[in-house]
Scaffold this active site. Structure first.
Site, PDB file in Angstrom:
ATOM      1  NE  ARG A 127      44.745  33.739  33.456  1.00  0.00           N
ATOM      2  CZ  ARG A 127      44.155  34.455  34.403  1.00  0.00           C
ATOM      3  NH1 ARG A 127      43.066  34.004  34.976  1.00  0.00           N
ATOM      4  NH2 ARG A 127      44.676  35.601  34.799  1.00  0.00           N
ATOM      5  CG  ASP A 175      38.847  35.447  47.466  1.00  0.00           C
ATOM      6  OD1 ASP A 175      38.564  34.830  48.500  1.00  0.00           O
ATOM      7  OD2 ASP A 175      40.002  35.829  47.234  1.00  0.00           O
ATOM      8  CG  PHE A 197      46.173  29.798  45.810  1.00  0.00           C
ATOM      9  CD1 PHE A 197      46.199  29.566  44.447  1.00  0.00           C
ATOM     10  CD2 PHE A 197      46.455  31.072  46.279  1.00  0.00           C
ATOM     11  CE1 PHE A 197      46.504  30.578  43.556  1.00  0.00           C
ATOM     12  CE2 PHE A 197      46.778  32.093  45.390  1.00  0.00           C
ATOM     13  CZ  PHE A 197      46.794  31.845  44.028  1.00  0.00           C
ATOM     14  CD  GLU A 237      34.388  36.823  38.776  1.00  0.00           C
ATOM     15  OE1 GLU A 237      35.052  36.373  37.843  1.00  0.00           O
ATOM     16  OE2 GLU A 237      34.613  37.924  39.319  1.00  0.00           O
ATOM     17  CG  ASP A 238      37.401  33.218  37.840  1.00  0.00           C
ATOM     18  OD1 ASP A 238      36.857  34.231  38.327  1.00  0.00           O
ATOM     19  OD2 ASP A 238      38.626  33.131  37.699  1.00  0.00           O
TER      20      ASP A 238
HETATM   21  C1  PRP Z   1      39.876  37.204  40.434  1.00  0.00           C
HETATM   22  C2  PRP Z   1      38.663  36.390  40.038  1.00  0.00           C
HETATM   23  C3  PRP Z   1      37.520  37.298  40.358  1.00  0.00           C
HETATM   24  C4  PRP Z   1      38.021  38.107  41.531  1.00  0.00           C
HETATM   25  C5  PRP Z   1      37.407  37.589  42.784  1.00  0.00           C
HETATM   26  O1  PRP Z   1      40.192  38.005  39.351  1.00  0.00           O
HETATM   27  O2  PRP Z   1      38.704  36.059  38.675  1.00  0.00           O
HETATM   28  O3  PRP Z   1      37.233  38.162  39.293  1.00  0.00           O
HETATM   29  O4  PRP Z   1      39.446  37.957  41.547  1.00  0.00           O
HETATM   30  O5  PRP Z   1      37.920  38.247  43.881  1.00  0.00           O
HETATM   31  P1  PRP Z   1      37.085  39.133  44.912  1.00  0.00           P
HETATM   32  O6  PRP Z   1      35.791  38.442  45.185  1.00  0.00           O
HETATM   33  O7  PRP Z   1      38.003  39.135  46.108  1.00  0.00           O
HETATM   34  O8  PRP Z   1      36.918  40.484  44.326  1.00  0.00           O
HETATM   35  P2  PRP Z   1      41.633  38.627  39.094  1.00  0.00           P
HETATM   36  O9  PRP Z   1      41.596  40.077  39.447  1.00  0.00           O
HETATM   37  O10 PRP Z   1      42.671  37.761  39.737  1.00  0.00           O
HETATM   38  O11 PRP Z   1      41.768  38.573  37.527  1.00  0.00           O
HETATM   39  P3  PRP Z   1      41.686  37.348  36.467  1.00  0.00           P
HETATM   40  O12 PRP Z   1      40.214  37.056  36.254  1.00  0.00           O
HETATM   41  O13 PRP Z   1      42.348  37.893  35.259  1.00  0.00           O
HETATM   42  O14 PRP Z   1      42.412  36.147  37.054  1.00  0.00           O
END
Ligand code: PRP
Length: 182
Positions: free
Chosen positions: A167, A105, A154, A101-102
């Protein structure tokens, strides 16, 4: 200054800092999973860049698959719901699953996903996240491997977006509020 960098307040992690930390994480994973085969799961789209770098530094038998979940929509704040947009093609029975995971949050995405994958018969499910924002957590989930713990900035770049952009920045920066507040 290039077109993307001018939208940042500052760089948080350089390419070199990220590469060094990715090597360390991969080394730890290689040691911890010795003798096992890993199924690395890339969560699209944000993890794609981190995933590509990480798996190439893991010295183990490894297969990978991709999954897309959504929790944010196009906005800077979480919408609160998690939707499976693209599922895995791999049978998880008996597999050692490493979710890549990136960023963690609120923790909603991974709480939901870990439960989902554990019910598919995986031998183990662990999480490797490049970034962790513990101050934003709404569900008590922790990563097993964390690259950097950060305050509530952010952040964009190295796979992370704002409105699908940034990205492709090769490093991680703090987005200027004038970009997301307009
Ligand atoms: C973002 C990020 C994580 C998630 C984290 O994904 O890549 O997967 O939100 O948030 P959380 O801990 O509050 O659940 P996003 O839905 O923005 O999609 P992306 O990976 O395509 O950017």
């Amino acid at each position: 200054m290039n077109n993307l960098a001018k939208d940042l307040d500052r760089v948080l992690f350089t390419e070199e800092e990220i590469a060094a930390r990715v090597r360390e994480l991969a080394g730890q994973i290689t040691r911890d999973y010795a003798g096992k085969e890993v199924l690395a799961v890339c969560l699209l789209r944000g993890s794609a860049v981190f995933f590509a770098d990480l798996v190439r530094k893991i010295d183990l038998p490894l297969i990978f698959d991709f999954m897309a979940l959504s929790s944010y929509g196009g906005q800077a704040k979480s919408s609160g719901s998690v939707v499976v947009k693209k599922d895995l093609d791999t049978d998880l029975t008996g597999r050692h699953v490493l979710i890549v995971e990136d960023i963690i949050d609120t923790g909603r995405t991974l709480t939901c996903l870990k439960q989902l994958l554990a019910h598919r018969g995986a031998a183990s499910v662990k999480i490797c996240a490049l970034l962790d924002k513990p101050s934003r957590r709404e569900t008590p989930i922790e990563g097993d491997y964390i690259g950097f713990t950060i305050p509530n900035h952010f952040v964009v770049g190295y796979g992370l977006d704002f409105d699908q952009r940034y990205r492709n920045l090769p490093y991680i920066g703090i987005l200027s509020p004038r970009i997301y507040q307009r």
